[in-house]
Design an enzyme around this catalytic site. Sequence first.
Site, PDB file in Angstrom:
ATOM      1  N   HIS A 190      32.721  35.065 104.298  1.00 37.22           N
ATOM      2  CA  HIS A 190      34.184  35.019 104.355  1.00 37.22           C
ATOM      3  C   HIS A 190      34.686  33.766 105.044  1.00 37.22           C
ATOM      4  O   HIS A 190      35.642  33.146 104.621  1.00 37.22           O
ATOM      5  CB  HIS A 190      34.728  36.228 105.129  1.00 37.22           C
ATOM      6  N   ARG A 297      28.810  29.619  86.189  1.00 36.54           N
ATOM      7  CA  ARG A 297      27.394  29.989  86.286  1.00 36.54           C
ATOM      8  C   ARG A 297      27.323  31.374  86.939  1.00 36.54           C
ATOM      9  O   ARG A 297      27.821  31.539  88.054  1.00 36.54           O
ATOM     10  CB  ARG A 297      26.632  28.982  87.152  1.00 36.54           C
ATOM     11  N   ARG A 333      29.024  31.534  81.312  1.00 36.46           N
ATOM     12  CA  ARG A 333      27.669  31.330  80.803  1.00 36.46           C
ATOM     13  C   ARG A 333      26.853  32.570  81.106  1.00 36.46           C
ATOM     14  O   ARG A 333      26.818  33.029  82.245  1.00 36.46           O
ATOM     15  CB  ARG A 333      27.025  30.113  81.447  1.00 36.46           C
ATOM     16  N   GLU A 432      21.339  22.300  75.088  1.00 33.49           N
ATOM     17  CA  GLU A 432      20.614  21.637  76.183  1.00 33.49           C
ATOM     18  C   GLU A 432      19.125  21.494  75.885  1.00 33.49           C
ATOM     19  O   GLU A 432      18.377  20.958  76.690  1.00 33.49           O
ATOM     20  CB  GLU A 432      20.832  22.385  77.503  1.00 33.49           C
ATOM     21  N   ASN A 455      22.327  18.128  81.817  1.00 25.16           N
ATOM     22  CA  ASN A 455      21.347  18.196  82.913  1.00 25.16           C
ATOM     23  C   ASN A 455      19.968  18.558  82.355  1.00 25.16           C
ATOM     24  O   ASN A 455      18.956  17.971  82.719  1.00 25.16           O
ATOM     25  CB  ASN A 455      21.758  19.252  83.943  1.00 25.16           C
ATOM     26  N   ASP A 456      19.977  19.553  81.465  1.00 21.71           N
ATOM     27  CA  ASP A 456      18.700  19.953  80.865  1.00 21.71           C
ATOM     28  C   ASP A 456      18.351  19.118  79.638  1.00 21.71           C
ATOM     29  O   ASP A 456      17.184  18.815  79.405  1.00 21.71           O
ATOM     30  CB  ASP A 456      18.735  21.438  80.494  1.00 21.71           C
ATOM     31  N   ARG A 466      14.042  17.309  86.114  1.00 23.73           N
ATOM     32  CA  ARG A 466      15.290  16.874  86.757  1.00 23.73           C
ATOM     33  C   ARG A 466      15.232  16.927  88.273  1.00 23.73           C
ATOM     34  O   ARG A 466      16.064  16.333  88.949  1.00 23.73           O
ATOM     35  CB  ARG A 466      16.477  17.687  86.225  1.00 23.73           C
ATOM     36  N   CYS A 503      29.151  19.716  79.915  1.00 21.27           N
ATOM     37  CA  CYS A 503      29.301  20.243  81.275  1.00 21.27           C
ATOM     38  C   CYS A 503      28.168  19.827  82.221  1.00 21.27           C
ATOM     39  O   CYS A 503      28.010  20.403  83.286  1.00 21.27           O
ATOM     40  CB  CYS A 503      29.436  21.767  81.239  1.00 21.27           C
TER      41      CYS A 503
HETATM   42  C1  PEP Z   1      23.061  21.664  82.066  1.00 18.72           C
HETATM   43  O1  PEP Z   1      21.889  21.952  81.857  1.00 18.72           O
HETATM   44  O2  PEP Z   1      23.581  20.576  81.790  1.00 18.72           O
HETATM   45  C2  PEP Z   1      23.949  22.645  82.718  1.00 18.72           C
HETATM   46  C3  PEP Z   1      25.239  22.439  82.786  1.00 18.72           C
HETATM   47  O3  PEP Z   1      23.417  23.751  83.236  1.00 18.72           O
HETATM   48  P1  PEP Z   1      22.520  23.851  84.588  1.00 18.72           P
HETATM   49  O4  PEP Z   1      22.732  22.588  85.374  1.00 18.72           O
HETATM   50  O5  PEP Z   1      23.041  25.069  85.278  1.00 18.72           O
HETATM   51  O6  PEP Z   1      21.158  24.011  84.051  1.00 18.72           O
HETATM   52 MG    MG Z   2      21.112  23.924  81.901  1.00 22.57          MG
END
Ligand code: PEP
Ligand code: MG
Length: 577
Positions: A190, A297, A333, A432, A455-456, A466, A503
């Site tokens: 909190h 997420r 997601r 991804e 990201n993936d 990563r 994203c």
């Molecule tokens: C991604 O993979 O780009 C993504 C947004 O998801 P995460 O970073 O949660 O794997």
């Molecule tokens: Mg991802």
Amino acid sequence: MKTYHGLGVSPGIAIGRVCRWQRAPKSLPSYRLRPEDVEAEVARFEKALSRTEEEVARLQDEISKKIGPEYGEIFSVHRVFLQDKILREKTVEIIRRERINAESALETVLKKLGELFQRGPDDFFKDRRRDLLDIVERIITNLEPTGTRPSLPGKNQVIVAADLSPSQTASIDRRQVVGLAMEIGSPTSHAAIMARALELPAVVGIGHILNDLKDRETIIVDGETGEVIIQPEKEVLAAYREKRGRLKQWQKRLKTIVGLPSETADGHRVALLANIEFPEEAATVKKYGGEGIGLYRTEYLYLNRKDLPSEEEQYQAYRKVAELMEEKSVIIRTLDLGGDKFPESFGFGKERNPFLGWRAIRICLAREEIFIDQIKAILRASVHGHLKIMVPMVTTVEEVEQVHRILEKSRQQLRKEGKEFAEKIPLGILVEVPAAAILCEKLGPLVDFFSIGTNDLIQYTLAADRGNERVSHLYQPCHPAIISLIERVIQAGHHHRLKVSLCGEMAASPELACLLIGLGIDQLSMAPGAIPRVKEVIRRVTWERLQRIREQLSEFSTHAQIYDFLKKSLSDVLAES
Ligand code: PEP
Ligand code: MG
């Protein structure tokens, strides 16, 4: 000078004087009652309870008005405790049976209830235990209503405490207090939520610090990096003052940009959305001018606990986000567990290669009952706002077909159970995995939108973990192969009249955002705090200029060449921001 490291949970720099808030080790009065005084003692307890009830209601009202109803909600838990039969009836029973004073009886009950929460599996239970302590402390104070709460002297205080209860945090005077540093706590406690709402820089989880400090010592709290510095050296203090000054300037400018449309100087619109993990972050998204949530997420609901969250618990969380975002859309997601996130409740065996293993949609299709609970919760919550479903780590067409089947099955179950839900909900996929990017012409007809998870996508395409420092030089967002895949997804999406968003972290970098807009991306989703700067840069460039940049990309064959070219081409707009 001494430096401590914790978790930054509310951004900004606070420079001030230490003010230690320690729970006074009150030695509570403890005495036996004469038989004829017992009922008077029960009455004293009942009166303290109703005083506390009034106080908490007033506090809830004040906080709701001051910073928003979602923060006032925190006190609902307190009110539930106050109405709780065990707390009320057990205390009265002990006063009568053992003929002891109310404070001692309350202590006994608190011990019993506290143990129950202590045994709970996760942060949620620990937070509830703190709520309980908080409320009992208030009742005890109200047993002796003449006692007043200490007020803080002086300005520029940085409160250092083991932890703060919600009501302690709520009673902080913004004119005196500039920051918080806490020995324990998590991003969801909190105090952390309230600190963000009050825009007070805060660091939690520092570990034992209180005993090393003296009141009024100089302290720096960096809510971004999680650093806490005591008695800083001259140069360090000067550097932080400068950093704080820059941040303040930026905050000022930010206010002017939040309400402006996100479009290039020649009117090309690109929606800027936010990535969140906790429902409460919706308020921050609005503050920074996010046009919606492009990635919610949901894993946090499943982590740090031994059991699975029920459909109802998930429904409440998704509903909260939907309501807070009002008419704006929220992309939820579905579970992305596996990889580096292993909840105890799934009984994962150790995998040799978890990022290529049982992850995300693969788990959900294998454990259909868990997936159905989540889908049902989303369908029910979408009655309260504009929710969309996004499935991570899709690799094949069959996976999407199976998701459609499960969506229908979930609807059927809800119909049978007579629960209200939205029949239609947009379904999208997170592109991804390279296979999905290559296959997107075939995936397009099965979905309502694409979101590119770079990201993936980068780690899988370039075979570079990563999170592995040793191969971080290979983690290249401007690698021509990545740009080519992104272009491919945008083109296929537009061919099927789908909106395409992105994203991954690269959306938050102004120069890369410009590159993506030039490639035709419709929406970018990023950490809420990154939105204003990206918007500022977008508003300075023209679509036409970005098209020229795009046309020249084919001349380059490496990440470094493309990145340098971008930086140079946009140096004027990047320097101004
Ligand atoms: C991604 O993979 O780009 C993504 C947004 O998801 P995460 O970073 O949660 O794997
Ligand atoms: Mg991802």
